[in-house]
Design a protein around this motif. Structure first.
Motif, PDB file in Angstrom:
ATOM      1  N   HIS A 718       0.648  -1.103   0.060  1.00 40.32           N
ATOM      2  CA  HIS A 718       0.069  -0.076   0.095  1.00 40.32           C
ATOM      3  C   HIS A 718       0.797   1.153   0.108  1.00 40.32           C
ATOM      4  CE1 HIS A 718      -3.198   2.674   0.369  1.00 40.32           C
ATOM      5  NE2 HIS A 718      -3.084   2.905   1.599  1.00 40.32           N
ATOM      6  N   LYS A 719       1.934   1.245   1.158  1.00 40.22           N
ATOM      7  CA  LYS A 719       2.720   2.646   0.843  1.00 40.22           C
ATOM      8  C   LYS A 719       4.231   2.037   0.893  1.00 40.22           C
ATOM      9  CE  LYS A 719      -0.190   5.823   3.517  1.00 40.22           C
ATOM     10  NZ  LYS A 719      -0.364   6.527   4.451  1.00 40.22           N
ATOM     11  N   VAL A 720       4.843   2.701   0.178  1.00 38.36           N
ATOM     12  CA  VAL A 720       6.445   2.221   0.162  1.00 38.36           C
ATOM     13  C   VAL A 720       7.380   3.568   0.045  1.00 38.36           C
ATOM     14  CG1 VAL A 720       6.408   1.869  -2.322  1.00 38.36           C
ATOM     15  CG2 VAL A 720       8.157   0.838  -1.036  1.00 38.36           C
ATOM     16  N   ALA A 721       8.481   3.606   0.725  1.00 40.78           N
ATOM     17  CA  ALA A 721       9.590   4.538   0.571  1.00 40.78           C
ATOM     18  C   ALA A 721      10.700   3.999  -0.153  1.00 40.78           C
ATOM     19  CB  ALA A 721      10.081   4.948   1.813  1.00 40.78           C
ATOM     20  N   MET A 722      11.333   4.761  -1.155  1.00 42.17           N
ATOM     21  CA  MET A 722      12.236   4.611  -1.928  1.00 42.17           C
ATOM     22  C   MET A 722      13.493   5.622  -1.522  1.00 42.17           C
ATOM     23  SD  MET A 722      13.973   2.831  -4.392  1.00 42.17           S
ATOM     24  CE  MET A 722      15.381   3.122  -5.453  1.00 42.17           C
ATOM     25  N   VAL A 723      14.885   4.814  -1.095  1.00 43.68           N
ATOM     26  CA  VAL A 723      15.841   5.526  -0.682  1.00 43.68           C
ATOM     27  C   VAL A 723      17.005   5.563  -1.843  1.00 43.68           C
ATOM     28  CG1 VAL A 723      17.357   5.894   0.860  1.00 43.68           C
ATOM     29  CG2 VAL A 723      15.066   5.038   1.576  1.00 43.68           C
ATOM     30  N   GLY A 724      17.438   6.766  -2.346  1.00 43.48           N
ATOM     31  CA  GLY A 724      18.474   6.467  -3.581  1.00 43.48           C
ATOM     32  C   GLY A 724      19.395   7.983  -3.224  1.00 43.48           C
ATOM     33  N   ASP A 725      19.845   8.361  -4.355  1.00 43.45           N
ATOM     34  CA  ASP A 725      20.608   9.633  -4.471  1.00 43.45           C
ATOM     35  C   ASP A 725      19.863  10.867  -4.893  1.00 43.45           C
ATOM     36  OD1 ASP A 725      20.598   9.132  -7.016  1.00 43.45           O
ATOM     37  OD2 ASP A 725      22.753   8.460  -7.262  1.00 43.45           O
ATOM     38  N   GLY A 726      18.533  10.501  -5.288  1.00 47.92           N
ATOM     39  CA  GLY A 726      17.911  11.857  -5.914  1.00 47.92           C
ATOM     40  C   GLY A 726      18.285  12.002  -7.328  1.00 47.92           C
ATOM     41  N   VAL A 727      19.285  11.464  -7.908  1.00 46.24           N
ATOM     42  CA  VAL A 727      19.503  11.734  -9.304  1.00 46.24           C
ATOM     43  C   VAL A 727      19.032  10.390 -10.239  1.00 46.24           C
ATOM     44  CG1 VAL A 727      21.432  12.264 -10.970  1.00 46.24           C
ATOM     45  CG2 VAL A 727      21.329  13.356  -8.463  1.00 46.24           C
ATOM     46  N   ASN A 728      20.254   9.420 -10.119  1.00 48.49           N
ATOM     47  CA  ASN A 728      19.779   8.300 -10.954  1.00 48.49           C
ATOM     48  C   ASN A 728      18.375   7.568 -10.610  1.00 48.49           C
ATOM     49  OD1 ASN A 728      22.198   8.886 -12.318  1.00 48.49           O
ATOM     50  ND2 ASN A 728      23.548   7.544 -10.671  1.00 48.49           N
ATOM     51  N   ASP A 729      17.946   7.763  -9.263  1.00 51.41           N
ATOM     52  CA  ASP A 729      16.790   6.916  -8.876  1.00 51.41           C
ATOM     53  C   ASP A 729      15.745   7.809  -8.745  1.00 51.41           C
ATOM     54  OD1 ASP A 729      18.849   4.770  -7.935  1.00 51.41           O
ATOM     55  OD2 ASP A 729      19.415   5.980  -6.480  1.00 51.41           O
ATOM     56  N   ALA A 730      15.789   8.907  -9.422  1.00 56.04           N
ATOM     57  CA  ALA A 730      14.427   9.825  -9.479  1.00 56.04           C
ATOM     58  C   ALA A 730      13.084   9.218  -9.896  1.00 56.04           C
ATOM     59  CB  ALA A 730      14.902  11.197 -10.117  1.00 56.04           C
ATOM     60  N   PRO A 731      13.391   8.612 -11.209  1.00 54.25           N
ATOM     61  CA  PRO A 731      12.031   7.893 -11.598  1.00 54.25           C
ATOM     62  C   PRO A 731      11.417   6.973 -10.391  1.00 54.25           C
ATOM     63  CG  PRO A 731      13.619   7.808 -13.271  1.00 54.25           C
ATOM     64  CD  PRO A 731      14.198   8.264 -12.160  1.00 54.25           C
ATOM     65  N   ALA A 732      12.214   6.106  -9.813  1.00 56.65           N
ATOM     66  CA  ALA A 732      11.948   5.332  -8.876  1.00 56.65           C
ATOM     67  C   ALA A 732      11.288   5.877  -7.709  1.00 56.65           C
ATOM     68  CB  ALA A 732      12.942   4.341  -8.478  1.00 56.65           C
ATOM     69  N   MET A 733      12.090   7.053  -7.111  1.00 57.20           N
ATOM     70  CA  MET A 733      11.436   7.758  -6.136  1.00 57.20           C
ATOM     71  C   MET A 733       9.932   8.421  -6.371  1.00 57.20           C
ATOM     72  SD  MET A 733      15.201   9.326  -5.158  1.00 57.20           S
ATOM     73  CE  MET A 733      14.406  10.532  -4.050  1.00 57.20           C
ATOM     74  N   ALA A 734       9.968   9.084  -7.551  1.00 61.44           N
ATOM     75  CA  ALA A 734       8.830   9.468  -7.902  1.00 61.44           C
ATOM     76  C   ALA A 734       7.486   8.666  -8.011  1.00 61.44           C
ATOM     77  CB  ALA A 734       8.774  10.160  -9.472  1.00 61.44           C
ATOM     78  N   ASN A 735       7.684   7.366  -8.326  1.00 63.66           N
ATOM     79  CA  ASN A 735       6.600   6.334  -8.086  1.00 63.66           C
ATOM     80  C   ASN A 735       6.420   5.871  -6.649  1.00 63.66           C
ATOM     81  OD1 ASN A 735       5.498   5.700 -10.988  1.00 63.66           O
ATOM     82  ND2 ASN A 735       7.589   6.090 -11.208  1.00 63.66           N
ATOM     83  N   ALA A 736       7.243   6.129  -5.815  1.00 64.55           N
ATOM     84  CA  ALA A 736       7.293   5.627  -4.248  1.00 64.55           C
ATOM     85  C   ALA A 736       6.190   6.618  -3.746  1.00 64.55           C
ATOM     86  CB  ALA A 736       8.594   5.647  -3.605  1.00 64.55           C
ATOM     87  N   THR A 737       5.728   6.025  -2.650  1.00 61.85           N
ATOM     88  CA  THR A 737       4.714   6.990  -1.552  1.00 61.85           C
ATOM     89  C   THR A 737       5.521   8.372  -1.190  1.00 61.85           C
ATOM     90  OG1 THR A 737       3.445   4.870  -1.026  1.00 61.85           O
ATOM     91  CG2 THR A 737       3.178   6.962   0.031  1.00 61.85           C
ATOM     92  N   VAL A 738       6.870   7.829  -0.742  1.00 62.39           N
ATOM     93  CA  VAL A 738       7.649   8.702  -0.094  1.00 62.39           C
ATOM     94  C   VAL A 738       9.072   8.494  -0.716  1.00 62.39           C
ATOM     95  CG1 VAL A 738       8.722   9.870   1.761  1.00 62.39           C
ATOM     96  CG2 VAL A 738       6.560   8.885   2.035  1.00 62.39           C
ATOM     97  N   GLY A 739       9.667   9.592  -1.593  1.00 65.30           N
ATOM     98  CA  GLY A 739      10.886   9.505  -2.258  1.00 65.30           C
ATOM     99  C   GLY A 739      11.966  10.221  -0.986  1.00 65.30           C
ATOM    100  N   ILE A 740      12.993   9.424  -0.773  1.00 65.82           N
ATOM    101  CA  ILE A 740      13.888   9.790   0.309  1.00 65.82           C
ATOM    102  C   ILE A 740      15.425   9.883  -0.290  1.00 65.82           C
ATOM    103  CG2 ILE A 740      15.020   9.369   2.695  1.00 65.82           C
ATOM    104  CD1 ILE A 740      12.546   7.682   3.147  1.00 65.82           C
ATOM    105  N   ALA A 741      16.046  11.360  -0.371  1.00 66.16           N
ATOM    106  CA  ALA A 741      17.217  11.234  -1.115  1.00 66.16           C
ATOM    107  C   ALA A 741      18.433  11.229   0.021  1.00 66.16           C
ATOM    108  CB  ALA A 741      17.286  12.379  -1.956  1.00 66.16           C
ATOM    109  N   MET A 742      19.357  10.856  -0.226  1.00 66.21           N
ATOM    110  CA  MET A 742      20.831  10.679   0.905  1.00 66.21           C
ATOM    111  C   MET A 742      21.598  11.910   0.167  1.00 66.21           C
ATOM    112  SD  MET A 742      21.514   7.108   2.042  1.00 66.21           S
ATOM    113  CE  MET A 742      22.819   7.632   2.547  1.00 66.21           C
ATOM    114  N   GLY A 743      22.364  12.548   1.187  1.00 72.17           N
ATOM    115  CA  GLY A 743      23.207  13.706   0.913  1.00 72.17           C
ATOM    116  C   GLY A 743      22.829  15.037   0.148  1.00 72.17           C
TER     117      GLY A 743
END
Length: 836
Positions: A718-743
């Motif tokens: 139902h809900k999922v967070a995606m943790v990445g660097d905010g650049v290469n992982d942006a599409p996956a983060m955009a499709n998550a309930t919450v996108g979390i970027a490091m650094g």
């Protein structure tokens, strides 16, 4: 209420503008995955493609949609301008909602959001209005900007009427500690400044008490007590009446209106004392609510004031002290020991330790050394050990730094601006309470009207019937409900900002606190992101020199992290021997690279690559070597020249030392399912995931495969967070309930595209983010049930006559202060100490 709009759009591939194109489908699917966006599609116009949107502005703003579109690979050229600023005269939800409605009804404004702390975010049509016109409008509404100038927002469009505001005026000293300054306070709020409402409330209580005490003496004429009660009505009802008139003119029936009707009814019944008591308690309660919202606002303003007002700069060979607003990119700033740093930059002279807690949340000072190797690097090329942030505190050593950003663009300034804008975004619970109030308040008025006819059913004088109806009016006023959610959300956002977290609104704050699943990118998130070549395995009959020479020639022309690791190690092993020259180097996305050397076709990549291209199949020797290295957790690269397989290279990206304990702490926080997404092969992914204690690993993933994996997990959990660097992982983060970027402190892209940004490159801040959000969600639920429960008890109690106006207003205001005090606990939240 939903809104339709459209943005001018050009995709990264300008020729791929068809609705069925994969790039366009990724964009629209990614946007539609976000809460608040009901539909997104692209249509081709005469001049440019149009991104058509159907969205709920209370859930997601146009500015956030623009950021998401950029992160999904679109280039947006919009006719919308964006203005963000703080205003005086707003300190409660009712006032915020009123101002929001008035702004949205103004010509040229597409969208407006206002928080109870006075943060205003406005999207406007740049060809119909301007920043200055909106500021003038706010002045006319009695809510003038708290800052001297509007805060410019990156990416805001300023042509058209907006361009009429001189550029120097737009940028002049807008970041230099204007917000909340005492010398600005006296201009607004009334004859006593911003404390006028509180002083009027106290005067109401004093005149009420005086009237009551003097009324006990037979020597004092009744007219004196009556006059004092009338004075109490004036002081207690002045601001309430002023606000009620505005809300009624806006066709809204708010709590202030209900209280005025009740107080007026008490006066009609001849019970001035009880009506004055109602107004006294109500006005004091409102003043205390304003104080509580001020606490949350000042927590954000405290961040803005971390940066010093002046800087010591070396220009033309001389040192001079200048305002930070006058710093230019490239200036050399001298930082004395134990002083705050005035700007973003990098160290060029000196060594020291710097306390970065205010920006990145790191509890231990970080050692800083001069940057070597390049004099003017790009922002993303500055290593952490040389990077400096405005607002941080220098340690015992003197430093000289080169400025990389203007004061208005510093990481600290952008965090403050983004948190202020986040305050204006409503959370899911707040949206529920707003909808509930829109139905509940008219229902209460209808109930009161019905109760006025109680005399037709029971035998009682009309005065008793009116008194009961007025008591119900007081009891049913949802003051506590209105303040319960925003006070908790704002306190949570403020505490997060102080802890090195940037949370963009109440939606991500609540969602992060209720989700049960997290997906992690592997490289740079769970691992250090600095792979090293650990194994060189030439095939039989092939010398190591030939294998490394070919690999070096090809990979030296690639910018992939694995290529950099191969180049570094190969150069060291070849010890300066003449390199080969490669041409026609072509990247094969997610698989490897191809090139030409002396007419021979070269392929370097994953084992899977060689089953997808023409040529000699993989020999058993190569597959055996590959399997052995991958079982040891290595990422492997097979090298083929023409039809000859030269061998296998093994690389390893070391897991972060904090990754395993972080996974354990997340489980303790209630995250029940964690998976790792990686472009590495499945064997390596499984080895890393098993070592860290993750539930699942998915390897051999291309970027679009990561998106599918996130969507699949979101469907199941139902809900999922995606943790990445905010650049290469942006599409996956955009499709998550919450996108979390490091650094995010070192990456502008990560800061802007994520829903939650961990400012430091520190995975250990993730459990803090989850635990803070969990605590915020619990407090929001507590406040919601407490406020609704008290109303549910008071209404029947007043209908039956068990509770009168006086006791009802005491309980009513007491419940309001209770939920506010409960919410303010978040400002002093500390991480649990019993985590492993």
């Amino acid at each position: 209420m939903a809104t339709d709009t459209q943005l001018d759009l050009t995709t990264v591939l300008p020729e791929a503008l068809d609705e069925q194109d994969a790039c366009v489908q990724r964009l629209t699917a990614g946007l539609q995955a976000r809460a608040g966006i009901m539909d997104a599609h692209v249509k081709q116009g005469d001049a440019a493609a149009q991104l058509c949107l159907h969205f709920e502005p209370d859930v997601i703003s146009l500015q956030r949609i623009r950021e998401l579109a950029l992160s999904l690979g679109a280039r947006v050229e919009s006719d919308f301008g964006h203005l963000s600023l703080d205003v005086d005269g707003v300190s409660r939800p009712a006032r915020a909602q009123l101002l929001e409605q008035r702004l949205r009804n103004a010509p040229g404004i597409a969208e407006a959001h206002v928080s109870p702390t006075g943060s205003v975010a406005v999207e406007y049509f740049a060809d119909q209005t301007s920043e200055q016109a909106i500021v003038d409008l706010l002045e006319r509404f009695g809510t003038p900007p708290r800052t001297a100038r509007p805060r410019p927002v990156e990416g805001a469009k300023t042509d058209g009427p907006a361009a009429a505001v001189p550029e120097a005026e737009k940028h002049e000293k807008h970041d230099h500690k204007h917000e909340g300054h005492a010398d600005h306070d006296h201009k607004h709020g009334g004859i006593f400044g911003e404390r006028s409402e509180l002083i009027f409330a106290v005067l109401c209580a004093v005149t009420l008490a005086a009237g009551f005490l003097l009324g006990l003496s037979e020597a004092v004429p009744d007219a004196v007590s009556t006059a004092l009660y009338v004075a109490a009505y004036f002081f207690g009802g002045y601001y309430t009446t002023k606000e009620a008139i505005q809300t009624v003119m806006a066709k809204r029936f708010e709590i202030d209106f209900l209280m005025l009707v009740a107080a007026a009814g008490a006066a009609v019944l001849g019970d001035l004392a009880e009506g004055a008591l109602l107004l006294a308690l109500f006005s004091i309660g409102h003043a205390l609510e304003s104080y509580a919202m001020g606490r949350a606002r000042h927590a954000i303003q405290a961040l803005a004031e971390l940066a010093p007002a002046t800087a010591i700069v070396r220009r033309d060979g001389a040192e001079q002290e200048i305002p930070v607003e006058e710093l230019r990119v490239g200036d050399t700033v001298i930082i004395k020991p134990n002083t705050r740093i005035p700007s973003d930059g990098f160290v060029i002279v000196g060594t020291s330790s710097v306390d970065q807690a205010a920006v990145t949340g790191e509890s231990i000072p970080v050692d800083k050394v001069p940057l070597s190797g390049q004099s003017s690097p790009g922002a993303k090329d500055i290593p952490a050990e040389s990077r400096i942030y405005a607002g941080t505190v220098n340690g015992p050593g003197a430093l000289e730094i080169e400025v990389t950003k203007l004061s208005k663009d510093s990481t600290l300034a952008r965090v403050v601006r983004m948190v202020s804008e986040a305050q204006a975004q409503t959370s899911p619970t707040q949206q529920f309470t707003d909808r509930f109030q829109r139905v509940f308040v008219p229902a209460v008025l209808m109930l009161v009207v019905i109760l006025l006819f109680a005399g037709l059913v029971i035998d009682e004088p009309f005065s008793a019937t009116l008194y009961r109806a007025l008591s119900v009016l007081v009891a049913a006023s949802p003051c506590a409900l209105a303040i319960s959610t925003p006070s908790a959300v704002l306190s949570g956002l403020a505490r997060a900002a102080r802890g090195g977290l940037l949370i963009k609104g109440g939606g991500p704050l609540e969602n992060l606190g209720t989700l049960r699943a997290i997906a992690f990118d592997k490289t740079g998130t769970l691992t250090e992101g600095k792979p090293e070549m650990t194994d060189v395995a030439p095939a039989n009959g092939v010398k190591e020199f030939e294998l490394l020479s070919v690999a070096l020639a090809v990979e030296s022309q690639s910018d992939h992290p694995l290529a950099a690791a191969i180049v570094t190690a190969a150069r060291a092993r070849l010890d300066g021997k003449p390199p080969l020259k490669a041409g026609a180097v072509t990247s094969i996305t997610g698989r490897g690279v191809s090139a030409l050397i002396d007419g021979d076709e070269i392929h370097i990549g994953k084992q899977l690559l060689f089953s997808e291209i023409d040529g000699a199949p993989l020999p058993a020797e190569i597959t055996g070597t590959t399997a052995r290295l991958e079982a040891a957790g290595r990422t492997t690269m097979v090298v083929r020249r023409g039809t000859r397989y030269l061998g296998v290279l093994g690389l390893m990206d070391t897991p972060r030392s904090s990754a395993e304990p972080v996974v354990a702490r997340l489980r303790q926080a209630g995250i029940r399912h964690m998976i790792m997404l990686s472009g590495d092969n499945q064997t390596v992914a499984d080895a890393v995931a098993g070592k860290l204690g993750l539930d699942e690993a998915r390897g051999d993933l291309l970027p679009e495969d990561k998106v599918k994996a996130v969507i699949d997990l979101r469907t199941r959990e139902h809900k999922v967070a995606m943790v990445g660097d905010g650049v290469n992982d942006a599409p996956a983060m955009a499709n998550a309930t919450v996108g979390i970027a490091m650094g995010a402190a070192g990456s502008d892209v990560a800061m802007e595209t994520a829903d939650v940004a961990l400012m430091g490159d520190d995975l250990e801040r993730l459990p803090f983010a989850v635990n803070l959000s969990r605590k915020s969600s619990r407090i929001i639920r507590q406040n919601l049930w407490a406020s609704l429960g008290i109303v549910a008890i008071l209404i029947p109690a007043t209908i039956t006559g068990a509770v009168g106006i006086g006791l009802a207003v005491v309980i009513h205001e007491g419940s309001t202060l209770l939920v506010v005090a409960n919410a303010l606990r978040l400002l002093v939240y500390r991480e649990p100490k019993n985590n492993p």
